[in-house]
Design an enzyme around this catalytic site. Structure first.
Site, PDB file in Angstrom:
ATOM      1  N   THR A 197      58.744  54.897  59.898  1.00 16.37           N
ATOM      2  CA  THR A 197      57.434  54.528  60.443  1.00 16.37           C
ATOM      3  C   THR A 197      56.878  53.298  59.741  1.00 16.37           C
ATOM      4  OG1 THR A 197      56.280  55.986  58.886  1.00 16.37           O
ATOM      5  CG2 THR A 197      56.857  56.902  61.047  1.00 16.37           C
TER       6      THR A 197
ATOM      7  N   ASN B  86      53.784  52.010  58.072  1.00 14.38           N
ATOM      8  CA  ASN B  86      52.583  52.538  57.428  1.00 14.38           C
ATOM      9  C   ASN B  86      51.542  51.413  57.438  1.00 14.38           C
ATOM     10  OD1 ASN B  86      50.654  53.660  55.789  1.00 14.38           O
ATOM     11  ND2 ASN B  86      52.069  54.324  54.200  1.00 14.38           N
TER      12      ASN B  86
ATOM     13  N   GLU C  94      50.479  55.857  60.729  1.00 18.94           N
ATOM     14  CA  GLU C  94      51.894  55.509  60.735  1.00 18.94           C
ATOM     15  C   GLU C  94      52.403  55.495  62.166  1.00 18.94           C
ATOM     16  OE1 GLU C  94      54.343  57.406  57.618  1.00 18.94           O
ATOM     17  OE2 GLU C  94      52.519  58.530  57.128  1.00 18.94           O
TER      18      GLU C  94
END
Length: 322
Positions: A212, A214, A260
């Site tokens: 992901t 962030n 995220e």
């Protein structure tokens, strides 16, 4: 579109113009009515249109600590205003000194001496000057002295969002905070967006097979309620379908609230250090802690599939919840 910060940025040879003033956070559908009318009136008169707004939000200066969550940063508002045909945006630094200007002084210093207003377009509840003492009636009275007209536009659109409440930035912030992304989008006329720089997190998503981005959101950003959402991640001008997680990651006893975004079906993305945008399309589920990592992985797989369906349906023209 020209962008100015402070009165000193306005070109010395600037002529007459059509002006509208306001915070315009989010540039929602009600704001679009006022700004759109300013653009239309400017074209009727053969003049440029100018939007005047403020930074920081006036409430932060008048009542420190009361800065509302922002629906859009200034550069995003400028982009949206440019899309409406605005010719120039003036961002006035809102200082304690500036807040002390009387309504009459504000009119003279900003509208008359600098922008040479020919027409001013506002909503019915527009207030300005020290202690918000000026209103559209006072603005109109001064227009007779300084040769500008005032037109009041009713910005109060309503729909299903908020149970039929008139559309407003306040209502939009509340819906975002509640996770009612579809309601917020009805008011905004587009999905709610948050922006920020991609920073390194705990990298648990990468370990689980779902890396992901962030996103370190900009100060005062209106971040949706904790949960999983379908939407898009935009980086380097490319918009990618995404599964978005907002919250503290209870599975791993996290305490820091994060945003995220997993770019669906994308491999090898390196977004660290990039400024990205995350658009929220639809709420998928709430945040929860699972009994095992296997159960978490099964849930994530289901989330990703649902997000793939929702973004695909939206791009094909179907309603978000279809």
């Amino acid at each position: 579109m020209q962008r100015w910060r402070g009165l000193e940025d306005i070109p010395q040879d600037w002529g007459r113009s059509v002006v509208t003033i306001g915070s315009y956070d989010g540039v929602h559908r009600g704001h679009q009515l006022i700004i759109g009318r300013a653009v239309e009136r400017a074209r009727e008169l053969g003049l440029p249109s100018v939007v005047v707004t403020f930074d920081p939000h006036p409430s932060e200066v008048v009542r420190p600590g009361s800065h509302p969550p922002l629906l859009a940063p200034h550069h995003r508002r400028a982009e949206l205003m440019a899309g409406l045909g605005v010719d120039a945006v003036l961002v006035l630094p809102f200082t304690r000194e500036f807040s002390q200007l009387s309504p009459a002084d504000f009119v003279v210093k900003v509208l008359v001496d600098k922008l040479h207003a020919r027409a001013v377009i506002e909503g019915p509840n527009f207030r300005f000057g020290h202690r918000a003492a000026g209103d559209v009636g006072f603005l109109t009275d001064l227009g007779r002295t300084y040769d500008y007209e005032v037109e009041v536009v009713d910005l109060y659109v309503s729909g299903e969002a908020g149970g039929g409440e008139p559309f407003s930035s306040t209502l939009t912030r509340r819906l975002v905070a509640e996770g009612d992304i579809e309601g917020a989008a009805e008011i905004l006329g587009r999905p709610h967006r948050v922006e920020g720089v991609v920073v390194r997190g705990a990298q648990r998503g990468r370990e689980l097979g779902y890396p992901t981005a962030n996103v370190e959101t900009l100060p005062h950003t209106a971040v949706p309620a904790d949960g999983v959402y379908a939407g898009w991640l935009t980086a380097n001008g490319e918009r990618m379908p995404a599964a978005i997680s907002v919250g503290t990651n209870p599975q791993f006893d996290g305490t820091e609230r994060t945003v995220e975004a997993y770019a669906i079906d994308r491999v090898g993305l390196d977004l660290y250090g990039l400024h990205v945008a995350v658009d929220f399309l639809a709420y998928v589920r709430g945040q929860r802690k699972f009994d095992s990592i296997e159960a978490l992985l099964e849930a994530i797989a289901g989330d990703v599939e649902r997000c793939r369906e929702l973004t695909g349906a939206y791009d094909a023209g179907a309603p978000a919840g279809a």
